[in-house]
Motif scaffolding. Structure first.
Motif, PDB file in Angstrom:
ATOM      1  N   LYS A 128       9.920  33.994  34.216  1.00  0.00           N
ATOM      2  CA  LYS A 128      11.468  34.839  34.216  1.00  0.00           C
ATOM      3  C   LYS A 128      11.413  35.885  33.765  1.00  0.00           C
ATOM      4  O   LYS A 128      11.825  37.320  34.889  1.00  0.00           O
ATOM      5  CB  LYS A 128      12.357  34.169  34.202  1.00  0.00           C
ATOM      6  N   GLU A 187      11.549  41.575  40.542  1.00  0.00           N
ATOM      7  CA  GLU A 187      12.764  42.051  41.662  1.00  0.00           C
ATOM      8  C   GLU A 187      13.620  43.289  41.823  1.00  0.00           C
ATOM      9  O   GLU A 187      13.889  44.106  42.127  1.00  0.00           O
ATOM     10  CB  GLU A 187      13.633  40.948  40.512  1.00  0.00           C
ATOM     11  N   TYR A 188      12.977  44.369  40.213  1.00  0.00           N
ATOM     12  CA  TYR A 188      13.225  45.580  40.268  1.00  0.00           C
ATOM     13  C   TYR A 188      12.877  46.077  41.081  1.00  0.00           C
ATOM     14  O   TYR A 188      13.617  46.449  41.931  1.00  0.00           O
ATOM     15  CB  TYR A 188      13.152  46.067  38.502  1.00  0.00           C
ATOM     16  N   GLY A 202      20.128  45.215  32.497  1.00  0.00           N
ATOM     17  CA  GLY A 202      20.060  43.976  31.067  1.00  0.00           C
ATOM     18  C   GLY A 202      18.112  44.707  30.351  1.00  0.00           C
ATOM     19  O   GLY A 202      17.887  45.853  30.908  1.00  0.00           O
ATOM     20  N   ARG A 211      22.874  44.512  42.454  1.00  0.00           N
ATOM     21  CA  ARG A 211      22.982  43.425  41.015  1.00  0.00           C
ATOM     22  C   ARG A 211      24.288  42.723  41.380  1.00  0.00           C
ATOM     23  O   ARG A 211      24.207  42.153  41.016  1.00  0.00           O
ATOM     24  CB  ARG A 211      23.295  44.711  40.666  1.00  0.00           C
ATOM     25  N   HIS A 267      27.130  41.422  38.989  1.00  0.00           N
ATOM     26  CA  HIS A 267      27.132  41.900  38.682  1.00  0.00           C
ATOM     27  C   HIS A 267      28.497  43.444  38.472  1.00  0.00           C
ATOM     28  O   HIS A 267      28.295  43.476  40.040  1.00  0.00           O
ATOM     29  CB  HIS A 267      25.901  42.792  37.908  1.00  0.00           C
TER      30      HIS A 267
HETATM   31  O1  LIG Z   1      18.048  37.306  35.953  1.00  0.00           O
HETATM   32  C1  LIG Z   1      18.794  37.953  36.870  1.00  0.00           C
HETATM   33  C2  LIG Z   1      18.876  37.671  38.091  1.00  0.00           C
HETATM   34  O2  LIG Z   1      17.272  37.244  38.217  1.00  0.00           O
HETATM   35  C3  LIG Z   1      20.419  38.556  35.909  1.00  0.00           C
HETATM   36  O3  LIG Z   1      20.884  38.765  37.139  1.00  0.00           O
HETATM   37  C4  LIG Z   1      20.171  39.487  35.750  1.00  0.00           C
HETATM   38  O4  LIG Z   1      21.012  40.289  35.473  1.00  0.00           O
HETATM   39  C5  LIG Z   1      19.550  40.512  36.529  1.00  0.00           C
HETATM   40  O5  LIG Z   1      18.710  41.940  35.380  1.00  0.00           O
HETATM   41  P1  LIG Z   1      19.637  43.388  35.238  1.00  0.00           P
HETATM   42  O6  LIG Z   1      21.176  42.768  34.580  1.00  0.00           O
HETATM   43  O7  LIG Z   1      18.640  44.093  34.262  1.00  0.00           O
HETATM   44  O8  LIG Z   1      19.489  44.201  36.579  1.00  0.00           O
END
Ligand SMILES: O=C(CO)[C@H](O)[C@H](O)COP(=O)(O)O
Ligand SMILES: NC(=O)C1=CN([C@@H]2O[C@H](COP(=O)(O)OP(=O)(O)OC[C@H]3O[C@@H](n4cnc5c(N)ncnc54)[C@H](O)[C@@H]3O)[C@@H](O)[C@H]2O)C=CC1
Length: 306
Positions: free
Chosen positions: A169, A176-177, A241, A293, A299
């Motif tokens: 994960k 994802e980033y 995060g 996000r 978020h």
């Molecule tokens: O795990 C996730 C999605 O897969 C969460 O939404 C996580 O918060 C995403 O990472 P970040 O907050 O750093 O953007």
């Protein structure tokens, strides 16, 4: 199956809802009494404390934690541990660091499964993707639970020993980033390029048959439709995060080059130098990532003061 769920926020409520819908017997606890009431409305048995939750569960206990990574997990385990034995199973479905999961599994009397969860609030309807680490017998025992929470049997698997679920994960989040950053850069060029383009139409067209179609790209289209193609007051500030940082740290340790993931992380750090309200002429790519996000994880969106 009877299962205790601890943590009833954006993700935990979905866990409860999907399990109740699948016919499981859920006991639910959160520090926030309103969240417990919401879970009760869905059909869970409410618990007003961890002790009540433990008392309500039968002899053999199965628990799912869906709480913020870090101290909250350790504090919860400290409270649960005295009542648990190795025949009991704890699943940590949050974004814990894989090394913390290994440590917890080693020190816990219960059997520990670390479960990376992906899909965000959209998982309410679709189900999640679950990446699970830990003992095979515990994974096998909880397959009906994973089937219900995931998209189905193909939406979960045991990755390997404890730690491997959260490890996979962590890398997922690094990817994802980078994906968010690259979509953002493409749209930044289009927004500042030679043509006066409707970016929502571009995203929709790309999502219909193009090589680069994806859910994140669908969320780009949704963002342009909701905010306007200039993204309105969405700030060039990307919160987040630690999972991307952990991915880069691990890549350095393993001597694996991950320049794109690092660059996406660096863009986040750079975006924070201007403060949460952002620069009015700030980078469009960062504004796309900020809004994405919200799209996948609900978020908060950082917005410019106007
Ligand atoms: O795990 C996730 C999605 O897969 C969460 O939404 C996580 O918060 C995403 O990472 P970040 O907050 O750093 O953007
Ligand atoms: N939002 C998302 O898209 C995703 C989140 N995650 C992870 O899932 C976990 C939960 O995330 P969200 O539901 O989004 O967070 P959230 O902030 O919406 O909900 C967290 C809930 O946990 C409760 N809580 C906190 N400490 C507690 C404790 N000690 N005991 C009981 N309840 C406690 C809070 O009151 C809150 O209701 C986190 O680890 C997060 O990183 C994983 C994948 C996607």
């Amino acid at each position: 199956m009877q299962l205790g769920v601890v943590g009833l926020g954006r993700m935990g409520q979905i866990v409860v809802d999907r399990l109740v819908t699948a016919g499981h017997d859920i006991v639910a606890f959160d520090l926030d009494a309103e969240a417990v009431a919401t879970a009760a409305d869905i059909g869970a048995t409410p618990a007003d404390s961890l002790d009540t939750l433990l008392d309500t569960l039968g002899e053999t206990k199965r628990l799912w934690l869906m709480i913020p990574a870090g101290e909250a997990v350790d504090a919860t385990l400290t409270q649960l541990e005295p009542s648990l034995t190795e025949t009991d199973i704890i699943v940590d479905g949050g974004n814990s660091h894989f090394e913390a999961s290994i440590r917890r599994a080693e020190t816990s009397d219960a059997t520990y499964l670390d479960c990376g969860t992906s899909g965000g609030p959209a998982g309410a309807e679709l189900g999640f993707s679950l990446m699970i680490g830990g003992q095979q017998w515990a994974y096998d025992e909880l397959i009906p639970v994973f089937d219900a929470i995931a998209t189905g049997p193909d939406g979960h698997d045991r990755m390997g020993p404890v730690g491997s679920g959260h490890y996979v994960k962590m890398v997922h989040n690094g990817v994802e980033y980078a994906l968010m950053q690259t979509y953002g850069e493409g749209f930044e060029l289009l927004a500042n390029g030679r043509y006066d383009l409707d970016l929502a139409a571009v995203a929709r067209t790309w999502n219909n048959g193009a090589v680069i179609r994806s859910w994140l790209l669908e969320l780009c289209e949704e963002a342009f439709r909701a905010e306007g193609v200039d993204l309105g007051n969405v700030a060039d500030y990307i919160a987040g995060g630690s999972t991307g940082t952990w991915t880069v740290q691990e890549a350095l340790e393993q001597e694996v080059p991950v320049p794109l993931i690092y660059q996406a992380l660096a863009e986040r750090f750079g975006s924070r130098a201007t403060g949460a309200t952002g620069d009015p002429d700030g980078r469009f790519s960062r504004r796309v990532a900020n809004r994405l996000r919200y799209g996948f994880g609900r978020h908060d969106v950082a917005r410019r003061d106007e």
